[in-house]
Structure formats: structure tokens, C-alpha cells
Design a protein around this motif. Sequence first.
Motif, mmCIF file in Angstrom:
data_model
loop_
_atom_site.group_PDB
_atom_site.id
_atom_site.type_symbol
_atom_site.label_atom_id
_atom_site.label_comp_id
_atom_site.label_asym_id
_atom_site.label_seq_id
_atom_site.Cartn_x
_atom_site.Cartn_y
_atom_site.Cartn_z
ATOM 1 N N VAL A 116 0.837 -1.202 0.000
ATOM 2 C CA VAL A 116 0.000 0.000 0.000
ATOM 3 C C VAL A 116 0.873 1.254 0.000
ATOM 4 N N MET A 117 1.943 1.237 0.765
ATOM 5 C CA MET A 117 2.861 2.379 0.775
ATOM 6 C C MET A 117 3.469 2.594 -0.612
ATOM 7 N N GLN A 118 3.816 1.499 -1.276
ATOM 8 C CA GLN A 118 4.364 1.590 -2.630
ATOM 9 C C GLN A 118 3.329 2.160 -3.595
ATOM 10 N N ILE A 119 2.084 1.724 -3.453
ATOM 11 C CA ILE A 119 1.004 2.189 -4.330
ATOM 12 C C ILE A 119 0.790 3.693 -4.162
ATOM 13 N N ILE A 120 0.783 4.159 -2.927
ATOM 14 C CA ILE A 120 0.606 5.595 -2.671
ATOM 15 C C ILE A 120 1.719 6.383 -3.359
ATOM 16 N N GLY A 121 2.940 5.869 -3.292
ATOM 17 C CA GLY A 121 4.059 6.520 -3.969
ATOM 18 C C GLY A 121 3.877 6.542 -5.477
ATOM 19 N N GLU A 122 3.380 5.441 -6.045
ATOM 20 C CA GLU A 122 3.155 5.372 -7.498
ATOM 21 C C GLU A 122 2.049 6.321 -7.942
ATOM 22 N N ILE A 123 1.010 6.469 -7.106
ATOM 23 C CA ILE A 123 -0.079 7.398 -7.444
ATOM 24 C C ILE A 123 0.455 8.829 -7.466
ATOM 25 N N ARG A 124 1.277 9.165 -6.497
ATOM 26 C CA ARG A 124 1.876 10.509 -6.460
ATOM 27 C C ARG A 124 2.768 10.741 -7.682
ATOM 28 N N ASN A 125 3.516 9.718 -8.054
ATOM 29 C CA ASN A 125 4.392 9.828 -9.220
ATOM 30 C C ASN A 125 3.571 10.015 -10.495
ATOM 31 N N CYS A 126 2.475 9.277 -10.602
ATOM 32 C CA CYS A 126 1.592 9.393 -11.758
ATOM 33 C C CYS A 126 0.955 10.777 -11.812
ATOM 34 N N ASP A 127 0.580 11.296 -10.657
ATOM 35 C CA ASP A 127 -0.013 12.631 -10.581
ATOM 36 C C ASP A 127 0.967 13.685 -11.090
ATOM 37 N N ALA A 128 2.222 13.559 -10.673
ATOM 38 C CA ALA A 128 3.248 14.513 -11.124
ATOM 39 C C ALA A 128 3.428 14.433 -12.639
ATOM 40 N N LYS A 129 3.491 13.209 -13.165
ATOM 41 C CA LYS A 129 3.654 13.035 -14.611
ATOM 42 C C LYS A 129 2.457 13.585 -15.381
ATOM 43 N N SER A 130 1.243 13.426 -14.809
ATOM 44 C CA SER A 130 0.042 13.920 -15.493
ATOM 45 C C SER A 130 0.042 15.437 -15.590
ATOM 46 N N LYS A 131 0.857 16.075 -14.733
ATOM 47 C CA LYS A 131 0.968 17.537 -14.744
ATOM 48 C C LYS A 131 2.224 18.006 -15.472
ATOM 49 N N GLY A 132 2.904 17.036 -16.140
ATOM 50 C CA GLY A 132 4.042 17.389 -16.977
ATOM 51 C C GLY A 132 5.396 17.271 -16.320
ATOM 52 N N VAL A 133 5.442 16.841 -15.057
ATOM 53 C CA VAL A 133 6.718 16.715 -14.355
ATOM 54 C C VAL A 133 7.383 15.394 -14.739
ATOM 55 N N GLY A 134 8.529 15.470 -15.393
ATOM 56 C CA GLY A 134 9.253 14.264 -15.791
ATOM 57 C C GLY A 134 8.518 13.437 -16.820
ATOM 58 N N ASN A 135 7.659 14.084 -17.606
ATOM 59 C CA ASN A 135 6.869 13.371 -18.607
ATOM 60 C C ASN A 135 7.146 13.981 -19.979
ATOM 61 N N SER A 136 7.657 13.168 -20.877
ATOM 62 C CA SER A 136 8.027 13.669 -22.207
ATOM 63 C C SER A 136 6.886 13.616 -23.212
ATOM 64 N N GLY A 137 5.677 13.321 -22.747
ATOM 65 C CA GLY A 137 4.535 13.314 -23.666
ATOM 66 C C GLY A 137 3.679 12.068 -23.591
ATOM 67 N N THR A 138 3.799 11.283 -22.522
ATOM 68 C CA THR A 138 2.974 10.090 -22.376
ATOM 69 C C THR A 138 1.512 10.492 -22.179
ATOM 70 N N ALA A 139 0.617 9.881 -22.915
ATOM 71 C CA ALA A 139 -0.807 10.195 -22.824
ATOM 72 C C ALA A 139 -1.355 9.803 -21.462
ATOM 73 N N GLN A 140 -2.409 10.492 -21.046
ATOM 74 C CA GLN A 140 -2.958 10.245 -19.710
ATOM 75 C C GLN A 140 -3.507 8.822 -19.582
ATOM 76 N N GLY A 141 -4.101 8.315 -20.665
ATOM 77 C CA GLY A 141 -4.581 6.934 -20.616
ATOM 78 C C GLY A 141 -3.459 5.950 -20.390
ATOM 79 N N ASP A 142 -2.302 6.197 -21.012
ATOM 80 C CA ASP A 142 -1.137 5.317 -20.832
ATOM 81 C C ASP A 142 -0.566 5.445 -19.419
ATOM 82 N N LEU A 143 -0.612 6.666 -18.871
ATOM 83 C CA LEU A 143 -0.137 6.856 -17.495
ATOM 84 C C LEU A 143 -0.999 6.058 -16.517
ATOM 85 N N LEU A 144 -2.308 6.093 -16.724
ATOM 86 C CA LEU A 144 -3.218 5.369 -15.845
ATOM 87 C C LEU A 144 -3.061 3.866 -16.022
#
Length: 339
Positions: free
Chosen positions: A302-330
Motif C-alpha cells: 500500500v505504501m508503494q502504491i501511494i508513492g506510485e499514485i503521487r508519481n503518476c499525478d506529477a507526470k500527469s501535470k508534466g513533471v518528468g513526462n516527455s509526452g505520455t498520454a494520460q490513458g497510458d499513465l493510468l
Amino acid sequence: MAKQEITYEDILKELKAKQYRPIYYLMGEEPYYIDLISDYIIDNILTESEKEFNLSVVYGADVDIATIINAAKRYPMMSEYQVVVVKEAQNIKNMDELSYYLQKPLNSTILVICHKHGSIDKRKKLAAEIEKAGILFESKKIKDNMLPGFIALYLKKRGIDIEQKSSAMIADFVGTDLSRLTGELEKLIITMPAGQKRITPEQIEKNIGISKDFNNFELKNALLERDVLKANRIIKYFAENPKANPIQMSLSILFNFFSNLMLAYYAPEKSEQGIAQQLGLKSPWQAKEYINAMQKFSGVKVMQIIGEIRNCDAKSKGVGNSGTAQGDLLRELVYKILH
């Protein structure tokens, strides 16, 4: 012992019993309860004929504190009470000067101050004087995990039942804006077929526009059931309908669920009652989902999952994301949750 805070139910109970206070200071971040109480006072204390001379509704942007005090000092005309309601009171300067009136308020005046999107400092003298003379009520924002309980109780008072899935669908779609939420519930009540007393997912899909099969409630269930195929079908639907299913909504719901799941591990008692108490849930049945999830995910996972959700949230806002679509991020997030 800490003083128990007064609830909106306590206030309405008093009002319905015709037990009135000289002042009601209604404040806080949740406008819904402020409107609920002030509207009841406006609609029910005075008769229609009494309202003509004894009801004053003013707005904070148009008056100052001296004007409000002068209005409160007037005596009613051909009525036992006069009601003075100040809306948008957060716009009034020098509110502390209300203390002068509160030294000796008129029992024939019911003064209602509606202070939205903020509050006065409870440590100050004014707060103590309001509590001494009348009611100081803070309307707090409801937590996400309390929304299904709010929905079920609201409908129960109208003699209507709702399926757990239906409740979660509405809560996920609308969020914590209670005024909008109750508006959507009223829409559902109006559109219910004659004789029907239970709101179903099909009715929600038809009248609110939320898919009964492809929504965040079903995505969460797919994750708990470890149903990879179902989860990916939902993500595909989300990717094809991004406006109705923004990734931020999905991430927020998943983050809240797994954060609560982490808290559930720290519950002294792992029963439905114990976990409900730990998470502040209104009903023990709401804890069943967390008990089921604890059997599927370890605390470390669960701790790992929370970290992954935060990482995905950052990428969805353009942080460390070179253009991955939101569907692919999810889709990537779901893979990491299930593996």
C-alpha cells in the motif's frame, strides 16, 4: 474534557422547537450548512405578514458593522421577533465591534451572520461573547470518505434508498460540493419512476450521464478483485472520454482510498466497527471494503502504491513526462498496483 461542538442538527432541532437565540454566527468553508440554517430561519420564524416589517436581509458588501448593530437594536413591529440576516459577512470589516451589541443583545432580535469561506478566530473575545449570547457554528468541509454516508442519509430522510454502487458513483462524480451534490440528488428524485423508492446505477447513467459500467467505482473494484481485463477496459473508456473522466479525478479517488487503507492498518481493532471509527466512517458497513482490501494488499504494498499514485499525478501535470498520454499513465499505474 473538550467542549463538544454544536452540529447543524442541534441548531435545527432547537429552531423547530421554537427555542431561539439572539445571535447565530454561521461560519466555515462549507456553504451548504450555513445556507440550510439561515434559510430555515428566514422561512419559518416569522409569518408572511410579519416578514413585511420584521425581516431584513442585507449583504456584507453593502453594509458596515454599525448599520448591522443599529438594525439589531430595533424592536419588532406587531410581532414577537424581528429577524436580521447578514449574508456574505466575510466582506465586513471591524467585525470585532459586534462585541458592543453582544454585551446586551435584544431577545426580540434574531441576528444571523453568514460568514462563508472562512471563520473568525475562536480564541478571540468576540467568539466567546457570541457563544455566551447565542450560537457560534463552524460549517466544515465534509471528507471524501463521508460522502456515501451523507448521500444515504439525505435520501433516507426523503424515504428513498440507494445502492452502494450508486452512492459511490455520485460521490465520485460530484465530489464534496454539497450544494451541487444535493442538487443532483434532487434531480434523481424528480426523475424516479412512480412507485420506485430505490436509486439504481441505471437511473444515474440515464439522468446524470455517468456510465454504470465504466467509472471510478468500478475501476477501484477491479483493482480490489485483481481483474486486469476489467481495469484495462475501464481505462480504455476513460482515455476515449477524457472530458467526462479526467485522470485527476481517478488519481484523487485512488489516493484517498489507499491512504485510508494505510490508516486502517493502524486501527487498534480490525473489525468493521474498529476500522469505521479509525477512518471516521458514519457506518460500519463502509469498512467492509477496507477489510477486503487488507486481505489483498500488504501494508508495504500500500505504501508503494501511494508513492506510485503521487508519481503518476506529477507526470500527469508534466513533471518528468516527455509526452505520455494520460490513458497510458493510468494504464501503467494500474499495472504497478496489481503487480
